[in-house]
Structure formats: C-alpha cells, structure tokens
Design an enzyme around this catalytic site. Structure first.
Site, PDB file in Angstrom:
ATOM      1  N   LYS A 230       0.823  -1.216   0.000  1.00 44.90           N
ATOM      2  CA  LYS A 230       0.000   0.000   0.000  1.00 44.90           C
ATOM      3  C   LYS A 230       0.852   1.258   0.000  1.00 44.90           C
ATOM      4  O   LYS A 230       2.032   1.245   0.301  1.00 44.90           O
ATOM      5  CB  LYS A 230      -1.011  -0.050   1.151  1.00 44.90           C
ATOM      6  CG  LYS A 230      -2.170  -0.984   0.765  1.00 44.90           C
ATOM      7  CD  LYS A 230      -3.327  -0.969   1.704  1.00 44.90           C
ATOM      8  CE  LYS A 230      -4.425  -1.895   1.128  1.00 44.90           C
ATOM      9  NZ  LYS A 230      -5.449  -2.219   2.102  1.00 44.90           N
ATOM     10  N   ARG A 265      -3.576 -10.459   4.234  1.00 46.27           N
ATOM     11  CA  ARG A 265      -4.006 -10.403   2.825  1.00 46.27           C
ATOM     12  C   ARG A 265      -2.865  -9.757   2.042  1.00 46.27           C
ATOM     13  O   ARG A 265      -2.626  -8.558   2.167  1.00 46.27           O
ATOM     14  CB  ARG A 265      -5.294  -9.575   2.730  1.00 46.27           C
ATOM     15  CG  ARG A 265      -5.874  -9.469   1.331  1.00 46.27           C
ATOM     16  CD  ARG A 265      -7.136  -8.603   1.341  1.00 46.27           C
ATOM     17  NE  ARG A 265      -7.683  -8.460   0.006  1.00 46.27           N
ATOM     18  CZ  ARG A 265      -7.235  -7.579  -0.887  1.00 46.27           C
ATOM     19  NH1 ARG A 265      -6.249  -6.759  -0.585  1.00 46.27           N
ATOM     20  NH2 ARG A 265      -7.779  -7.522  -2.091  1.00 46.27           N
TER      21      ARG A 265
END
Ligand code: HH2
Length: 285
Positions: A230, A265
């Site tokens: 991210k 994840r």
C-alpha cells in the site's frame, strides 16, 4: 479487554480460518485498474494461473475481487463485478478443486453468486454497510466474513481523513459492526475484523493502527491485516512503484503477527510466508 489466548481466538473463526499458524490470503484482482496488479489478471485464464501460483507459494486462501477500491476509484456495475468474479471462482476451482476461495465484495448478489460457484468466505470492505442484504446472506450461508473499517468511500476517502483518536474510533466501529453481524445471525466464530489500512487514513493513521493493533486484537475476534504494497509503505521508503513495496509489506506482516493478527491479505505470498515462519519459530523457541 479480552485477554483470551491467541490460539483459542484463532479457533473461533470457523474451520476455514483455523490453523496452527497464520493464514495467508493471496490477492487476486480481476480488474483493469487495481493499484498494484490492475489488468494483469483480467483474463480468467491468467487469473486462474495466478491463483495457482499463489497457492503453490503457500496461500491458504485466494481472495478474488472484481472492483478496485483503491483511493479515487469508481465503482463498477454489479453485473460487471459479478461477471468478472464468478467465472474466475469457477475457473480456479476447476483447476484446483480443493482451493479455498474468498470473494472480495460488498454486494450481496455478487457474494451469493460467488458462494454458489464455490467460494467459501466473504470479504466485505464495508463491514456489511454497503448492501442491506449482505448480513442476512452471510448469516444464512454460515460462512466466515471479514468486516473491514473504511472512513467514507474509495472515491473520496483519502481527501483529508480525520479522527480524534483513530485507534479508539476504528476499534469502536469494528466492535459495533461485529455486534450488528451477530444480531443479524452471523455466528461469532465466523467473524474476522480488519482495521482497513489505507481506507480513509493518512500515513500517521496507518502507523497508529499498526502500532496499536493489539487494541483491535483485544476485541476477541481474529484480525486480518491488509497492508500489502500500500501507498503508505511507498511514502516511507520513497518509492512510487507498488511492486517495490514487498520488503516494507513484510515488516507490517511480522509486526502485525507479533501484535496478534493471524490473517494477512498479501500479494507476495512467499516473502510473507517465509518471514512469518521465521517470526513464528523465534516466538515459539
Ligand atoms: N484492501 C484492498 C482490497 N480489499 N480487503 C480487506 N479485508 N482488507 C484490505 O486491506 C483490503 C481489502 C485494496 O487493495 P488491493 O485489492 O490490492 O487493490 P485494489 O482495491 O486497487 O483492487
């Protein structure tokens, strides 16, 4: 605060999420525009091949999504999302009949079609707020569900997100959403909580949530961390490319595991799996 031992907590999230160690969700975005792998696996054959790579590298679950929720993204139509997801779920189970597939959607119709096609987990980034039919669907299906925190919606969520106390507010939100799910008939052992790293959060908000993840773990449900590649990692290491953020992701995984998260994840299964194996060995030595 709940001080139930981590092993017992892990055992509460339904059989699929039980395990002696951490559980890895491999990310499979069947989208043209996801921030990291957009367009790479849009073709169902390519998607199924990547699912096999994720599974071979040690993913326990393949998380299939048909709509990007990256900051600034636009939603796709329900029909389009359903079409993207269902054929890939089918294809994965054709080539790997034993695979555990999760569907990343907030729409009940997509979730239902994916479950009918053989998916076994629902990953809802709106924590059952996006579609009034979702709570009932998940309760009736008796499947595990991931409830994630998001402030606002993907299109606008990164426009100056603000909290008085991000950790306290995310914790309270997740506790409330878990209560809502249970009231709708979802079994507590099927609930997984996720602080929603990057969803309506500045760099400092993400860091505070990662630093104090134990506060969310203390709610007593298994916690999933979705920090993979991210943007905040890029901001720290000074890199623009999502694929340059693997080592940074691994740092979040190991520290998250140390704080009590048990589900991760991630895009890069092998890097995260090996780091978790070493962290686990140190912890149990
Ligand atoms: N992050 C993304 C999507 N789904 N689900 C959960 N539970 N937790 C997350 O942190 C999470 C999620 C966004 O990442 P990605 O799927 O890689 O990108 P995109 O939304 O652009 O498809």
């Amino acid at each position: 605060m709940n001080r139930e031992p981590a092993v017992r907590r892990g055992a509460r999230a339904g059989n699929l999420l039980q395990g002696p160690g951490p559980v890895l969700f491999g990310i499979l975005n069947v989208t043209p525009d996801s921030f990291s792998d957009g367009g790479e696996f849009f073709d169902p054959e390519a998607a199924a091949r990547h699912a096999e790579v994720l599974l071979d590298e040690g993913a326990h679950i393949v998380d299939v999504g048909g709509e990007s929720t990256r900051p600034g993204s636009d939603p796709v139509s329900e029909d389009e999302e359903l079409r993207r997801v269902v054929r890939v779920v089918r294809k994965i189970l054709e080539v790997r009949p034993g695979a555990v597939v999760s569907v990343d959607t907030y729409r009940a119709r997509t979730a239902e079609a994916a479950l009918d096609a053989g998916a076994r987990i629902v990953n809802d980034v709106t924590a059952l707020r996006g579609d009034p039919r979702m709570a009932r669907l998940v309760a009736n299906a008796g499947c595990p569900v991931v409830l994630m925190h998001m402030l606002g919606e993907p299109k606008t969520m990164q426009r100056e997100p603000s909290y008085d106390d991000v950790v306290r507010e995310v914790r309270a939100f997740l506790a409330q959403r878990a209560d809502h799910a249970v009231a709708a008939g979802v079994k507590p052992e099927n609930i997984v909580l996720d602080p929603g790293i990057g969803f309506g959060k500045t760099l400092d908000h993400n860091l505070a949530l990662l630093r104090h993840l134990d506060t969310i773990v203390d709610l007593g449900f298994p916690v999933l961390l979705g920090a993979s590649r991210k943007r905040f990692i890029g901001a720290i290491i000074g890199s623009k490319g999502a694929k340059d953020r693997v080592f940074g992701t691994v740092a979040t995984t190991v520290l998250g595991y140390e704080s009590g998260a048990t589900l991760f994840r991630v895009h890069d299964i092998r890097a995260n799996r090996e780091a978790l194996a070493v962290a686990g060995a140190i912890r149990s030595s």
